[in-house]
Design a protein around this motif. Sequence first.
Motif, PDB file in Angstrom:
ATOM      1  N   ILE A   1      10.489  61.237 -14.974  1.00 24.58           N
ATOM      2  CA  ILE A   1      11.406  62.295 -14.519  1.00 24.58           C
ATOM      3  C   ILE A   1      11.749  62.105 -13.044  1.00 24.58           C
ATOM      4  O   ILE A   1      12.904  62.276 -12.639  1.00 24.58           O
ATOM      5  N   GLU A   2      10.757  61.713 -12.237  1.00 24.71           N
ATOM      6  CA  GLU A   2      11.036  61.473 -10.822  1.00 24.71           C
ATOM      7  C   GLU A   2      12.019  60.317 -10.646  1.00 24.71           C
ATOM      8  O   GLU A   2      12.898  60.361  -9.776  1.00 24.71           O
ATOM      9  N   SER A   3      11.898  59.288 -11.483  1.00 26.93           N
ATOM     10  CA  SER A   3      12.831  58.159 -11.375  1.00 26.93           C
ATOM     11  C   SER A   3      14.248  58.590 -11.761  1.00 26.93           C
ATOM     12  O   SER A   3      15.229  58.101 -11.187  1.00 26.93           O
ATOM     13  N   ILE A   4      14.361  59.505 -12.700  1.00 29.12           N
ATOM     14  CA  ILE A   4      15.681  60.016 -13.084  1.00 29.12           C
ATOM     15  C   ILE A   4      16.271  60.855 -11.951  1.00 29.12           C
ATOM     16  O   ILE A   4      17.453  60.720 -11.609  1.00 29.12           O
ATOM     17  N   ARG A   5      15.439  61.687 -11.359  1.00 29.71           N
ATOM     18  CA  ARG A   5      15.910  62.483 -10.210  1.00 29.71           C
ATOM     19  C   ARG A   5      16.398  61.566  -9.089  1.00 29.71           C
ATOM     20  O   ARG A   5      17.445  61.807  -8.489  1.00 29.71           O
ATOM     21  N   GLU A   6      15.613  60.526  -8.805  1.00 31.02           N
ATOM     22  CA  GLU A   6      15.977  59.616  -7.725  1.00 31.02           C
ATOM     23  C   GLU A   6      17.259  58.849  -8.060  1.00 31.02           C
ATOM     24  O   GLU A   6      18.106  58.639  -7.182  1.00 31.02           O
ATOM     25  N   ALA A   7      17.414  58.448  -9.308  1.00 28.58           N
ATOM     26  CA  ALA A   7      18.645  57.760  -9.715  1.00 28.58           C
ATOM     27  C   ALA A   7      19.856  58.671  -9.503  1.00 28.58           C
ATOM     28  O   ALA A   7      20.899  58.232  -9.000  1.00 28.58           O
ATOM     29  N   LYS A   8      19.711  59.940  -9.828  1.00 25.06           N
ATOM     30  CA  LYS A   8      20.816  60.893  -9.630  1.00 25.06           C
ATOM     31  C   LYS A   8      21.083  61.120  -8.146  1.00 25.06           C
ATOM     32  O   LYS A   8      22.244  61.249  -7.730  1.00 25.06           O
ATOM     33  N   ARG A   9      20.003  61.143  -7.340  1.00 27.98           N
ATOM     34  CA  ARG A   9      20.194  61.297  -5.893  1.00 27.98           C
ATOM     35  C   ARG A   9      20.997  60.131  -5.322  1.00 27.98           C
ATOM     36  O   ARG A   9      21.725  60.278  -4.341  1.00 27.98           O
ATOM     37  N   GLN A  10      20.846  58.968  -5.941  1.00 29.12           N
ATOM     38  CA  GLN A  10      21.583  57.795  -5.487  1.00 29.12           C
ATOM     39  C   GLN A  10      22.975  57.710  -6.114  1.00 29.12           C
ATOM     40  O   GLN A  10      23.687  56.719  -5.923  1.00 29.12           O
ATOM     41  N   GLY A  11      23.352  58.747  -6.874  1.00 27.22           N
ATOM     42  CA  GLY A  11      24.695  58.813  -7.442  1.00 27.22           C
ATOM     43  C   GLY A  11      24.876  58.069  -8.745  1.00 27.22           C
ATOM     44  O   GLY A  11      26.015  57.869  -9.202  1.00 27.22           O
ATOM     45  N   ALA A  12      23.783  57.666  -9.387  1.00 26.86           N
ATOM     46  CA  ALA A  12      23.884  56.867 -10.608  1.00 26.86           C
ATOM     47  C   ALA A  12      24.235  57.723 -11.813  1.00 26.86           C
ATOM     48  O   ALA A  12      23.821  58.879 -11.918  1.00 26.86           O
ATOM     49  N   ARG A  13      24.967  57.121 -12.752  1.00 32.57           N
ATOM     50  CA  ARG A  13      25.314  57.779 -14.024  1.00 32.57           C
ATOM     51  C   ARG A  13      24.599  57.122 -15.205  1.00 32.57           C
ATOM     52  O   ARG A  13      24.784  57.518 -16.345  1.00 32.57           O
ATOM     53  N   LEU A  14      23.797  56.092 -14.921  1.00 34.11           N
ATOM     54  CA  LEU A  14      23.008  55.406 -15.941  1.00 34.11           C
ATOM     55  C   LEU A  14      21.676  55.037 -15.321  1.00 34.11           C
ATOM     56  O   LEU A  14      21.619  54.480 -14.233  1.00 34.11           O
ATOM     57  N   ARG A  15      20.578  55.347 -16.016  1.00 38.87           N
ATOM     58  CA  ARG A  15      19.235  55.010 -15.539  1.00 38.87           C
ATOM     59  C   ARG A  15      18.490  54.246 -16.632  1.00 38.87           C
ATOM     60  O   ARG A  15      18.437  54.663 -17.792  1.00 38.87           O
ATOM     61  N   VAL A  16      17.896  53.106 -16.274  1.00 38.72           N
ATOM     62  CA  VAL A  16      17.135  52.276 -17.201  1.00 38.72           C
ATOM     63  C   VAL A  16      15.690  52.221 -16.737  1.00 38.72           C
ATOM     64  O   VAL A  16      15.415  52.080 -15.540  1.00 38.72           O
ATOM     65  N   GLY A  17      14.737  52.346 -17.674  1.00 37.11           N
ATOM     66  CA  GLY A  17      13.316  52.300 -17.330  1.00 37.11           C
ATOM     67  C   GLY A  17      12.586  51.178 -18.048  1.00 37.11           C
ATOM     68  O   GLY A  17      13.148  50.499 -18.908  1.00 37.11           O
TER      69      GLY A  17
END
Length: 713
Positions: free
Chosen positions: A27-43
């Motif tokens: 969840i923290e990685s998703i939050r950080e991806a959104k903070r960086q303006g991303a619309r796609l997050r891969v784990g």
Amino acid sequence: MGQYITIATCNLNQWALDFEGNRDRIIESIREAKRQGARLRVGPELEVCGYGCLDHFAENDLYDHSWEIYGQILSNPDTFDILLDIGMPIIHKSIKYNCRIISYNGKILLIRPKLFLANDGNYREMRYFTPWNRPQYYEEYQLPKHIAKSTGQSRVTFGDCIVETLETRLGCETCEELFTPQSPHIAMSLDGVEIFTNSSGSHHELRKLDTRFKLITEATKKCGGVYLYANQKGCDGDRLYYDGCASIIVNGNVLAQASQFSLKDVEVVSATIDLDDVRSYRNQKSASNQAVNQKTHYNVIKSDVELSPSENIFDPTVYPSLPQQVKYHLPEEEIALGPACWLWDYLRRSKTGGFFLPLSGGIDSCATAVIVHSMCRLVVESIDDKQVLADLQMLVKDETFIPKTPQEIAQRLFYTSFMGTENSSAETRARAKALSQAIGSFHVDLNMDNLVSAVVSLFEVATGKRPIFKIFGGSSTENLALQNIQARLRMVLSYLFAQLLPWTRGKTTPGLLVLGSANVDECLRGYLTKYDCSSADINPIGGISKTDLKRFIAWAEINFKLPILNDFITATPTAELEPITADYVQSDEVDMGMSYDELSRFGTLRKVGKCGPLAMFIKLYHEWSQPPHNLTAEQVAEKVKRFWFFYAINRHKMTTMTPAYHAEQYSPDDNRFDLRPFLINPRFPFASKKIDELVELINERQAEIDASNKSVD
């Protein structure tokens, strides 16, 4: 007109079976991806439960827990408004699969099972999972009731499909599939997929990263496209260290790369890419012809997901990311960083009181101590990270502790001891003490002669016989027994000191982890005593060659500003288990009957080259009969036979070896990586016979050549 998309991938330090901790990091990685303006997050691969669960994957509970945790991630409002690619294991029709789940705004779009499983070396995925093995085939999957209630879906597509957003097509490739001859990204690219995700659980080996990056960059250099590589990072509970390097590549150019080694639990990198760059790159006649000629196509999961809002084109703050050079560490840096990060994870997750190391004054225990020093340096450098500071304060049981130097940490967490006997030299004792002072460990300098004498006297009382060393007239049997009792008593003392040393300082911390320091070459040759101080809790150098350790120490002398290390590099490697006389000083390489460089070559040919004795002789004869070696066929044959003899008679030791950090492809670790019988005829009679026949043929041919040369003269 450009179509700009910001996308993100990550390194996650997941821990096997730590479901709630893994959830929080996701969840923290998703939050950080959104903070960086991303619309796609891969784990990373299997990030929900952790990649290294091993035989726990056989437990149905694991799959139920994974779905429950995934449901909590899916329903968390912080995970909305971004397309998610998350890894977890799933049971479908009673069969277990390693899967990716693609979702958006609380709804699952696709479950994509892994097609090709890693099943060599450290990997045993086919022990736990079944490969999907049916490219472009799909079925329906019945969601668990609690997930269906949350998402409003009863069934979703399960299989090898692709997802279509309003702007592009996206496809998944999982770890091993990148390394297979017929990688899925090739067929996907020909069917219009422009964004590929790869979720991995790829471990560190020395000098391996360039191989991985060549494959990743070549994937899009050949096909065109955007490649998002995510990886596990850290020790998730086993011998492996997953070395991150999450990256984003477009058309063969690296736009973003996360660290290979760090103490961060969550690390997210992002890049803004223009899809028009992919389309321009692909506008080649041969590529377009092959795409049109495809007779089979992927099932497309259509969605209303918008990855590139129209306003991005006119937003002055949105600009494409630029290519960058791939960051590679020197092998010496890899040794300094990889095992150090692994030790930190092991220490903080085991919640023990620190490390204890028998510090002999030789280069192996020296390298182990310097790796612990490197760990302390990394902690100081990362002290602004809240998790690192919290873990450190938990370990030292002091909420006010904020160190300024690595030595301050070592004083609290690292204990060393020189366990000398009458066979120890003043030089090794002094080196051990000087190194402990330089790195800040709590050091105990002791003599254990009375302990050795007591054991030998006990034997004499019980049997009426007293063994003596060979140089004083004793037999080889007596000589070896007297060496081994010293080594084994050090193991007993190590565990005693590890349990009680913190107590002697008035500390309430738990006992210490005992560190082993046998290198990979000594393990391969069996040049160690079974259940001596090579028997420990963990071993950070058990997968590293002596040659690489020497280079590491030379590097650390300069980069860590530790001048004392020069004394270790120039010293002759010795076990110091036999008496030193005016005419004799014990030497490791003399004892072994082979050099460490030769051992590395034997090990590589045996494990990586898959050579038996005969094949090894043939290869080495062609190598070593040439300058600078200039060995005869007989000499090469003797060396090969000697290696295989000692390898075979000592193979039983590998069944009890301390769990070691895996760093070398020729590791003889019997626990999982190198499965071999431990009762073998050490003479290898048939292979030896064939080698002797070849030696005779080589000598006959050489005689003919020499005679021919003389006649010409």
